[in-house]
Design a protein around this motif. Structure first.
Motif, PDB file in Angstrom:
ATOM      1  N   SER A 142     -10.660  -9.700  -5.716  1.00  0.00           N
ATOM      2  CA  SER A 142      -9.474  -8.876  -5.523  1.00  0.00           C
ATOM      3  C   SER A 142      -8.574  -8.973  -6.753  1.00  0.00           C
ATOM      4  O   SER A 142      -8.372 -10.054  -7.312  1.00  0.00           O
ATOM      5  CB  SER A 142      -8.704  -9.346  -4.290  1.00  0.00           C
ATOM      6  N   ASP A 172      -4.654  -7.812  -8.179  1.00  0.00           N
ATOM      7  CA  ASP A 172      -3.361  -7.305  -7.744  1.00  0.00           C
ATOM      8  C   ASP A 172      -3.059  -5.965  -8.404  1.00  0.00           C
ATOM      9  O   ASP A 172      -3.650  -5.604  -9.437  1.00  0.00           O
ATOM     10  CB  ASP A 172      -2.254  -8.314  -8.049  1.00  0.00           C
ATOM     11  N   SER A 173      -2.143  -5.217  -7.815  1.00  0.00           N
ATOM     12  CA  SER A 173      -1.860  -3.855  -8.269  1.00  0.00           C
ATOM     13  C   SER A 173      -1.347  -3.799  -9.701  1.00  0.00           C
ATOM     14  O   SER A 173      -1.719  -2.899 -10.472  1.00  0.00           O
ATOM     15  CB  SER A 173      -0.832  -3.198  -7.330  1.00  0.00           C
ATOM     16  N   MET A 231      -4.242  -4.308 -12.014  1.00  0.00           N
ATOM     17  CA  MET A 231      -5.126  -3.155 -11.972  1.00  0.00           C
ATOM     18  C   MET A 231      -4.545  -1.999 -12.770  1.00  0.00           C
ATOM     19  O   MET A 231      -5.253  -1.324 -13.536  1.00  0.00           O
ATOM     20  CB  MET A 231      -5.382  -2.734 -10.530  1.00  0.00           C
ATOM     21  N   TYR A 259     -13.901  -6.024  -9.987  1.00  0.00           N
ATOM     22  CA  TYR A 259     -12.635  -6.188  -9.266  1.00  0.00           C
ATOM     23  C   TYR A 259     -12.372  -4.984  -8.367  1.00  0.00           C
ATOM     24  O   TYR A 259     -12.850  -3.877  -8.627  1.00  0.00           O
ATOM     25  CB  TYR A 259     -11.476  -6.334 -10.256  1.00  0.00           C
ATOM     26  N   TYR A 260     -11.596  -5.224  -7.308  1.00  0.00           N
ATOM     27  CA  TYR A 260     -11.193  -4.134  -6.427  1.00  0.00           C
ATOM     28  C   TYR A 260      -9.728  -4.297  -6.050  1.00  0.00           C
ATOM     29  O   TYR A 260      -9.172  -5.410  -6.084  1.00  0.00           O
ATOM     30  CB  TYR A 260     -12.059  -4.099  -5.158  1.00  0.00           C
ATOM     31  N   ASN A 261      -9.102  -3.180  -5.692  1.00  0.00           N
ATOM     32  CA  ASN A 261      -7.706  -3.181  -5.264  1.00  0.00           C
ATOM     33  C   ASN A 261      -7.494  -2.020  -4.300  1.00  0.00           C
ATOM     34  O   ASN A 261      -7.781  -0.876  -4.637  1.00  0.00           O
ATOM     35  CB  ASN A 261      -6.763  -3.033  -6.465  1.00  0.00           C
ATOM     36  N   TYR A 262      -7.024  -2.323  -3.091  1.00  0.00           N
ATOM     37  CA  TYR A 262      -6.755  -1.258  -2.127  1.00  0.00           C
ATOM     38  C   TYR A 262      -5.534  -0.464  -2.580  1.00  0.00           C
ATOM     39  O   TYR A 262      -4.506  -1.041  -2.954  1.00  0.00           O
ATOM     40  CB  TYR A 262      -6.542  -1.838  -0.735  1.00  0.00           C
ATOM     41  N   ASN A 263      -5.655   0.865  -2.529  1.00  0.00           N
ATOM     42  CA  ASN A 263      -4.636   1.718  -3.131  1.00  0.00           C
ATOM     43  C   ASN A 263      -4.297   2.881  -2.201  1.00  0.00           C
ATOM     44  O   ASN A 263      -4.721   4.017  -2.415  1.00  0.00           O
ATOM     45  CB  ASN A 263      -5.130   2.234  -4.491  1.00  0.00           C
TER      46      ASN A 263
END
Length: 219
Positions: free
Chosen positions: A94, A96-97, A100, A117-121
């Motif tokens: 994960s 952080d925004s 990212m 990496y991933y980030n929910y948006n």
């Protein structure tokens, strides 16, 4: 053992309220109200623990130069277990925004390659969660999102519920008793205490099978 249906759950509560059973949840005002209590209770029980029955895997197949994907069907209440690149056999982390954003906009030519990496948006117009992945994919990668995904509200009489039945029925009963008022039968506070006891028992049983899942809370 078969999963309990929406109609079964409503009738379980009606019997405990000393009311006649119904043949459909929408039979009359009281049965519809109890149906609302059942769905409210289901949501609370779902949110109280990471139930194995709610685990599922969603797959995102990437496209070259596309970094944003929609996890169809997730809604916004899911919890992440892990994110795994099944093509190259490693876990994504994960991000952080802020980091990212810097990764995407901090250079005129953002990095491309295997996503790490991933980030929910945010969510899309259907209410499903969107996810950004980085580096920007340079090809097709199969990304598994293993999550806990609560069910939608029960609507059809035959809809079945995955979480334990007893806590849901007892919490719906407690709400029904509050709505109706005490009448010499079981008090709402007693029903709520029974709900907490039943929920605790079911969590303890499940925790014995999955000792790594040791986080839960009253709701």
């Amino acid at each position: 053992m078969a999963l309990p249906s929406y109609l079964d759950l409503v009738n379980e509560v009606l019997i405990r309220l000393r009311e006649p059973e119904v043949t459909t949840v929408n039979e009359h005002v009281l049965s519809r109200l109890v149906g609302k209590f059942v769905n409210d209770a289901k949501r609370q029980v779902e949110d109280s623990y990471d139930w194995n029955a709610l685990t599922t895997t969603l797959t995102a197949n990437t496209t070259a130069d596309v970094f944003n994907y929609v996890l169809v069907g997730t809604g916004a209440r899911f919890k992440t277990i892990e994110v795994y690149n099944n093509t190259n056999r490693y876990h994504l982390s994960s991000m952080d925004s802020v980091s990212m954003t810097q990764s995407f906009l901090g250079s005129a030519n953002p990095q491309k390659g295997q996503p790490y990496y991933y980030n929910y948006n945010g969510i899309d117009s259907n209410g499903d969660t969107q996810v950004d992945i980085f580096p920007i994919p340079d090809g097709v990668y199969q990304i598994f999102f293993n999550i806990y995904q609560p069910q939608d509200s029960l609507v059809a009489d035959s809809s079945t519920m995955k979480v334990p039945k007893e806590p849901v029925v007892l919490l719906a009963l407690a709400r029904g008793l509050v709505e109706r008022g005490e009448d010499g039968g079981l008090a709402s506070s007693e029903a709520y205490s029974m709900y907490k006891s039943a929920l605790s028992d079911y969590i303890a049983i499940e925790q014995s099978r999955y000792p790594e899942l040791d986080s839960w809370s009253w709701t």
